[in-house]
Design a protein around this motif. Structure first.
Motif, PDB file in Angstrom:
ATOM      1  N   ILE A 200      27.331  34.888 170.343  1.00  0.00           N
ATOM      2  CA  ILE A 200      26.577  36.124 170.585  1.00  0.00           C
ATOM      3  C   ILE A 200      25.418  35.838 171.532  1.00  0.00           C
ATOM      4  CG2 ILE A 200      25.082  37.862 169.514  1.00  0.00           C
ATOM      5  CD1 ILE A 200      26.858  37.557 166.967  1.00  0.00           C
ATOM      6  N   ARG A 201      24.755  34.706 171.328  1.00  0.00           N
ATOM      7  CA  ARG A 201      23.664  34.322 172.217  1.00  0.00           C
ATOM      8  C   ARG A 201      24.168  34.166 173.657  1.00  0.00           C
ATOM      9  NH1 ARG A 201      22.636  29.938 170.117  1.00  0.00           N
ATOM     10  NH2 ARG A 201      20.849  30.470 168.768  1.00  0.00           N
ATOM     11  N   THR A 202      25.269  33.467 173.838  1.00  0.00           N
ATOM     12  CA  THR A 202      25.813  33.248 175.181  1.00  0.00           C
ATOM     13  C   THR A 202      26.168  34.565 175.859  1.00  0.00           C
ATOM     14  OG1 THR A 202      26.703  31.085 174.582  1.00  0.00           O
ATOM     15  CG2 THR A 202      27.692  32.170 176.481  1.00  0.00           C
ATOM     16  N   ILE A 203      26.815  35.454 175.127  1.00  0.00           N
ATOM     17  CA  ILE A 203      27.201  36.755 175.682  1.00  0.00           C
ATOM     18  C   ILE A 203      25.961  37.567 176.044  1.00  0.00           C
ATOM     19  CG2 ILE A 203      28.306  38.963 175.118  1.00  0.00           C
ATOM     20  CD1 ILE A 203      30.301  37.327 173.376  1.00  0.00           C
ATOM     21  N   ALA A 204      24.961  37.538 175.162  1.00  0.00           N
ATOM     22  CA  ALA A 204      23.733  38.304 175.401  1.00  0.00           C
ATOM     23  C   ALA A 204      22.987  37.793 176.626  1.00  0.00           C
ATOM     24  CB  ALA A 204      22.836  38.241 174.169  1.00  0.00           C
ATOM     25  N   VAL A 205      22.855  36.485 176.743  1.00  0.00           N
ATOM     26  CA  VAL A 205      22.134  35.905 177.882  1.00  0.00           C
ATOM     27  C   VAL A 205      22.866  36.189 179.185  1.00  0.00           C
ATOM     28  CG1 VAL A 205      21.434  33.715 178.942  1.00  0.00           C
ATOM     29  CG2 VAL A 205      20.992  34.121 176.516  1.00  0.00           C
ATOM     30  N   THR A 206      24.191  36.164 179.161  1.00  0.00           N
ATOM     31  CA  THR A 206      24.973  36.449 180.369  1.00  0.00           C
ATOM     32  C   THR A 206      24.775  37.889 180.822  1.00  0.00           C
ATOM     33  OG1 THR A 206      26.645  34.824 179.687  1.00  0.00           O
ATOM     34  CG2 THR A 206      27.277  36.408 181.379  1.00  0.00           C
TER      35      THR A 206
ATOM     36  N   LEU B 160      22.962  44.861 172.011  1.00  0.00           N
ATOM     37  CA  LEU B 160      23.059  45.511 173.321  1.00  0.00           C
ATOM     38  C   LEU B 160      21.769  46.246 173.667  1.00  0.00           C
ATOM     39  CD1 LEU B 160      26.697  46.942 173.392  1.00  0.00           C
ATOM     40  CD2 LEU B 160      25.773  45.012 174.682  1.00  0.00           C
ATOM     41  N   GLY B 161      21.195  46.935 172.688  1.00  0.00           N
ATOM     42  CA  GLY B 161      19.952  47.667 172.945  1.00  0.00           C
ATOM     43  C   GLY B 161      18.832  46.745 173.372  1.00  0.00           C
ATOM     44  N   TYR B 162      18.720  45.599 172.716  1.00  0.00           N
ATOM     45  CA  TYR B 162      17.670  44.645 173.081  1.00  0.00           C
ATOM     46  C   TYR B 162      17.913  44.083 174.475  1.00  0.00           C
ATOM     47  CZ  TYR B 162      14.829  40.459 173.258  1.00  0.00           C
ATOM     48  OH  TYR B 162      13.933  39.505 173.673  1.00  0.00           O
ATOM     49  N   VAL B 163      19.121  43.623 174.733  1.00  0.00           N
ATOM     50  CA  VAL B 163      19.423  42.989 176.022  1.00  0.00           C
ATOM     51  C   VAL B 163      19.223  43.970 177.171  1.00  0.00           C
ATOM     52  CG1 VAL B 163      21.239  41.961 177.435  1.00  0.00           C
ATOM     53  CG2 VAL B 163      21.022  41.325 175.028  1.00  0.00           C
TER      54      VAL B 163
ATOM     55  N   HIS C 255       3.096  33.532 181.473  1.00  0.00           N
ATOM     56  CA  HIS C 255       4.370  33.437 180.750  1.00  0.00           C
ATOM     57  C   HIS C 255       5.550  33.661 181.698  1.00  0.00           C
ATOM     58  CE1 HIS C 255       4.242  37.874 180.880  1.00  0.00           C
ATOM     59  NE2 HIS C 255       5.544  37.814 180.703  1.00  0.00           N
ATOM     60  N   GLU C 256       6.712  33.156 181.306  1.00  0.00           N
ATOM     61  CA  GLU C 256       7.943  33.354 182.057  1.00  0.00           C
ATOM     62  C   GLU C 256       8.779  34.431 181.364  1.00  0.00           C
ATOM     63  OE1 GLU C 256       8.812  32.091 184.886  1.00  0.00           O
ATOM     64  OE2 GLU C 256       7.179  30.630 185.108  1.00  0.00           O
TER      65      GLU C 256
ATOM     66  N   PHE D 103      12.236  36.767 176.893  1.00  0.00           N
ATOM     67  CA  PHE D 103      13.512  37.341 176.463  1.00  0.00           C
ATOM     68  C   PHE D 103      14.184  36.463 175.411  1.00  0.00           C
ATOM     69  CE2 PHE D 103      18.143  37.030 176.945  1.00  0.00           C
ATOM     70  CZ  PHE D 103      18.500  38.282 176.463  1.00  0.00           C
ATOM     71  N   ARG D 104      14.261  35.167 175.693  1.00  0.00           N
ATOM     72  CA  ARG D 104      14.955  34.256 174.767  1.00  0.00           C
ATOM     73  C   ARG D 104      14.259  34.203 173.401  1.00  0.00           C
ATOM     74  NH1 ARG D 104      18.877  30.845 176.632  1.00  0.00           N
ATOM     75  NH2 ARG D 104      19.247  30.781 178.893  1.00  0.00           N
ATOM     76  N   ALA D 105      12.951  34.247 173.389  1.00  0.00           N
ATOM     77  CA  ALA D 105      12.223  34.218 172.126  1.00  0.00           C
ATOM     78  C   ALA D 105      12.552  35.462 171.289  1.00  0.00           C
ATOM     79  CB  ALA D 105      10.721  34.134 172.381  1.00  0.00           C
TER      80      ALA D 105
END
Length: 232
Positions: free
Chosen positions: A90-96, A150-153, A207-208, A213-215
């Protein structure tokens, strides 16, 4: 409404693929406002009427452009399989997806808007949903979990992908200097009235966006783990 196609008029030799690719290029360069049939016809050569051989209206064109971009997203997540845990996938899909929307902020408004046209969007939704299904949640919790991811990403990517202020865009002020100016304004606030702002201002300063986003994503994934009864 699209103009009627004359029966005795020869079609300009484009292709649907060329029309959609040109639309994506215009969107990437200047955003949705720049995507007009006139601008598209000028880029491809031929008259405006020739575009209507391939798409009925701008909404269809935007949906097809979105679907074209999602082709690349699906390619990038092909390596995601059940050899990894569902949370990692899920993390990989979200980051992509985040990277795709951050690069193309216009994508956020049209993602999954019309799954009849956006076949790739439907496949992406299914792929994310299958990973969430591995958590053995109820159908309702599964639906809500996918919606939350999805809403967050999409929301964060669209927000962070907005054009910077004019002075940053034209290079007269470096981005880090602009950010520091805002931070200094916060530091000047009365700490009694704005305790939160004073508490986090040093973290905000410099900040970056990707770290931010990742946090947030990890906080969301921790909640999903808790819902599924998984240990960290």
């Amino acid at each position: 409404m699209a103009p009627e196609r004359p029966a005795n008029r020869r079609r300009v030799s484009h292709s649907l693929e060329a029309v959609v690719d040109a639309a994506v290029a215009l969107l990437d360069e200047s955003g949705e406002a720049a995507l007009t049939f006139r601008a598209l016809a000028a880029r491809l050569g031929g008259g405006v009427g020739s575009i209507y051989w391939y798409v009925s209206n701008k909404d269809e064109l935007l949906d097809r452009a979105t679907d074209r971009v999602l082709t690349g997203v699906l390619t990038q997540i092909q390596s995601v399989d059940d050899t990894e845990g569902p949370i990692d996938n899920i993390r990989t899909i979200a980051v992509t997806l985040f990277a795709a929307i951050a690069e193309r902020p216009w994508l956020a408004a049209y993602f999954l808007r019309n799954t009849t046209i956006q076949a790739n969007g439907l496949v992406f939704y299914e792929r994310l949903g299958e990973e969430v299904m591995r958590l053995n949640l109820s159908p309702r919790r599964t639906f809500h979990t996918v919606s939350a991811v999805l809403g967050y990403v999409i929301g964060v990517a669209a927000d962070l992908g907005q054009d910077p202020p004019a002075e940053v865009l034209d290079g007269s002020v470096p981005a880090e200097d602009y950010l520091r100016t805002i931070a200094d304004q916060w530091r000047a606030l009365d700490p009694t009235d704005f305790p939160f702002m004073h508490y986090i201002v040093d973290e905000f300063d410099g900040h970056e966006d990707i770290d931010q986003f990742r946090a947030g994503l990890e906080l969301l994934l921790d909640g999903i783990r808790l819902e599924a009864g998984l240990s960290r």
